[in-house]
Design a protein around this motif. Sequence first.
Motif, mmCIF file in Angstrom:
data_model
loop_
_atom_site.group_PDB
_atom_site.id
_atom_site.type_symbol
_atom_site.label_atom_id
_atom_site.label_comp_id
_atom_site.label_asym_id
_atom_site.label_seq_id
_atom_site.Cartn_x
_atom_site.Cartn_y
_atom_site.Cartn_z
ATOM 1 N N UNK A 168 55.699 27.357 -113.898
ATOM 2 C CA UNK A 168 56.789 28.240 -113.467
ATOM 3 C C UNK A 168 56.269 29.570 -112.943
ATOM 4 N N UNK A 169 55.324 29.481 -112.028
ATOM 5 C CA UNK A 169 54.675 30.694 -111.515
ATOM 6 C C UNK A 169 55.471 31.327 -110.378
ATOM 7 N N UNK A 170 55.272 32.617 -110.223
ATOM 8 C CA UNK A 170 55.846 33.409 -109.148
ATOM 9 C C UNK A 170 54.691 34.008 -108.341
ATOM 10 N N UNK A 171 54.955 34.534 -107.162
ATOM 11 C CA UNK A 171 53.865 35.072 -106.326
ATOM 12 C C UNK A 171 52.969 36.080 -107.047
ATOM 13 N N UNK A 172 53.563 36.945 -107.886
ATOM 14 C CA UNK A 172 52.743 37.927 -108.605
ATOM 15 C C UNK A 172 51.800 37.259 -109.599
ATOM 16 N N UNK A 173 52.219 36.113 -110.140
ATOM 17 C CA UNK A 173 51.342 35.340 -111.028
ATOM 18 C C UNK A 173 50.242 34.663 -110.209
ATOM 19 N N UNK A 174 50.648 34.084 -109.109
ATOM 20 C CA UNK A 174 49.734 33.283 -108.297
ATOM 21 C C UNK A 174 48.613 34.111 -107.686
ATOM 22 N N UNK A 203 47.054 36.562 -109.261
ATOM 23 C CA UNK A 203 46.055 36.635 -110.342
ATOM 24 C C UNK A 203 45.317 35.307 -110.485
ATOM 25 N N UNK A 204 46.095 34.226 -110.485
ATOM 26 C CA UNK A 204 45.506 32.898 -110.685
ATOM 27 C C UNK A 204 44.532 32.572 -109.557
ATOM 28 N N UNK A 205 44.961 32.794 -108.320
ATOM 29 C CA UNK A 205 44.119 32.472 -107.159
ATOM 30 C C UNK A 205 42.830 33.280 -107.173
ATOM 31 N N UNK A 206 42.928 34.556 -107.538
ATOM 32 C CA UNK A 206 41.723 35.395 -107.582
ATOM 33 C C UNK A 206 40.709 34.821 -108.565
ATOM 34 N N UNK A 207 41.198 34.402 -109.734
ATOM 35 C CA UNK A 207 40.294 33.840 -110.733
ATOM 36 C C UNK A 207 39.718 32.506 -110.267
ATOM 37 N N UNK A 208 40.591 31.633 -109.785
ATOM 38 C CA UNK A 208 40.164 30.299 -109.356
ATOM 39 C C UNK A 208 39.155 30.390 -108.216
ATOM 40 N N UNK A 209 39.398 31.284 -107.281
ATOM 41 C CA UNK A 209 38.500 31.426 -106.124
ATOM 42 C C UNK A 209 37.101 31.856 -106.529
ATOM 43 N N UNK A 251 56.867 29.037 -99.535
ATOM 44 C CA UNK A 251 56.211 29.518 -100.753
ATOM 45 C C UNK A 251 54.952 28.710 -101.040
ATOM 46 N N UNK A 252 55.037 27.401 -100.834
ATOM 47 C CA UNK A 252 53.879 26.538 -101.058
ATOM 48 C C UNK A 252 52.758 26.854 -100.064
ATOM 49 N N UNK A 253 53.136 27.095 -98.825
ATOM 50 C CA UNK A 253 52.139 27.436 -97.801
ATOM 51 C C UNK A 253 51.450 28.751 -98.138
ATOM 52 N N UNK A 271 48.918 28.059 -100.850
ATOM 53 C CA UNK A 271 47.733 27.380 -100.312
ATOM 54 C C UNK A 271 46.850 28.335 -99.518
ATOM 55 N N UNK A 272 47.472 29.286 -98.848
ATOM 56 C CA UNK A 272 46.708 30.230 -98.016
ATOM 57 C C UNK A 272 45.841 31.189 -98.828
ATOM 58 N N UNK A 273 46.245 31.474 -100.069
ATOM 59 C CA UNK A 273 45.432 32.400 -100.867
ATOM 60 C C UNK A 273 44.386 31.668 -101.710
ATOM 61 N N UNK A 274 44.476 30.350 -101.732
ATOM 62 C CA UNK A 274 43.466 29.557 -102.441
ATOM 63 C C UNK A 274 42.295 29.253 -101.504
ATOM 64 N N UNK A 275 41.101 29.535 -101.963
ATOM 65 C CA UNK A 275 39.905 29.292 -101.154
ATOM 66 C C UNK A 275 39.104 28.110 -101.676
ATOM 67 N N UNK A 276 39.746 27.296 -102.522
ATOM 68 C CA UNK A 276 39.102 26.105 -103.087
ATOM 69 C C UNK A 276 39.929 24.884 -102.695
#
Length: 412
Positions: free
Chosen positions: A235-241, A243-249, A268-270, A273-278
Amino acid sequence: MREVYSLMLRLVQNVLPLVGLFNKKLKKSIKGREETFAILKKELKKNAPVIWMHAASLGEYEQGVPIIESVSKCYPDHQWVITFFSPSGYEVKKNNSLATATVYLPLDTPSNVNHFLDSIHPEFCFLIKYDFWPNYLLALKERQVRTFLVSGVFRKSQPFFKWYGRWIIKALESFEYFFLQDASSGEALEALGFKNYLISGDTRFDRVSHQIEVDNTLDFMNIFKGTEKVVVCGSTWPECEAFIAHYVNNDTSTTKYVIAPHEIKPEKLTSLENILQVSSVRYSQKDDNSLQIAKVLIVDTIGLLSRIYSYGDIAYVGGAMGGTGLHNILEPATFGIPIIIGTNIEKFPEAKKLRQLAGLYTVASQTEFDAILKKLISDEKFRLQTGMIAGHFVNSNTGATRKITDYLLSKP
């Protein structure tokens, strides 16, 4: 004041269709409310008694499910009518198998109230948590309908405690009994002059505790997880994502991540995906090969999250990083996994209590998020101990449903 309140609602009802032209969510709820009485007429049997349960949205519905399941055993011949106020609850659960009819609650105008109650003639009414509608409550009292509040919460910030809302206190006399989540709610209710209550706890604990007893197997999760640790971000929101993307990347480990956004709109899905570098894959586009390769699985469907949590080693639950409201932390907790959330948890006593017990951690910055997630991933003893606390927290707080059912059976 009641007349002023009713007049304002009538004005709102007349203006809503115009506002709905510019708001898709509102337009959907307006259309849904237009269908309420037709659905009731079609689905309800004329001579069978009715029990009515009202839930503001999806979270309140989940609190009500154990009540429906338990009370139905005591009153097997009764039909259930479930009403929602919010589209986010109704659209997800309008086809649930528990109710005879599931509809939007008509706005709380006197004419709507009488039309609705004349349509269903409820014998019992269960309201969940704190969605109080004065005209409905006063009408229920006039009709001598046995009315109960389930998993109730009272706070000094509610209208009852303000000068402009004191008139609504009269509506609370409609409740035969209040089943409350915590002692502070009892103290607040007593300040309003009511003593007909029981601190029964939160029925959500009963709801989630049953999840561990069912088959949670998901073939795609078996393939995705393999032998790796999995962090489930629900149940994530952009502000959560962010943080998550930064860590995952920046994560060089073999840990895998599931991200289940609260909103699964294409744009929202796009953006996610755009902030994920993995490497990532959407649930709707998965195959065995992509699941094995992907570091991130994006869940672009609803109804799977509670089962996906069973595969998690760590959970992040969204909503408290911003102001949208914390989502359900008990779903992952019941599987005995540690939980990370944001800091806006003032209205969520279960989160504050679990943080106190050290089964949950709140974070306010990227640095804090990175630090606790890294520790939970790398320190197995710490991770298992934190998860054990979370699981015990759920197990030790079940039983609210039984207390409510026992009361009903003792006063038929």
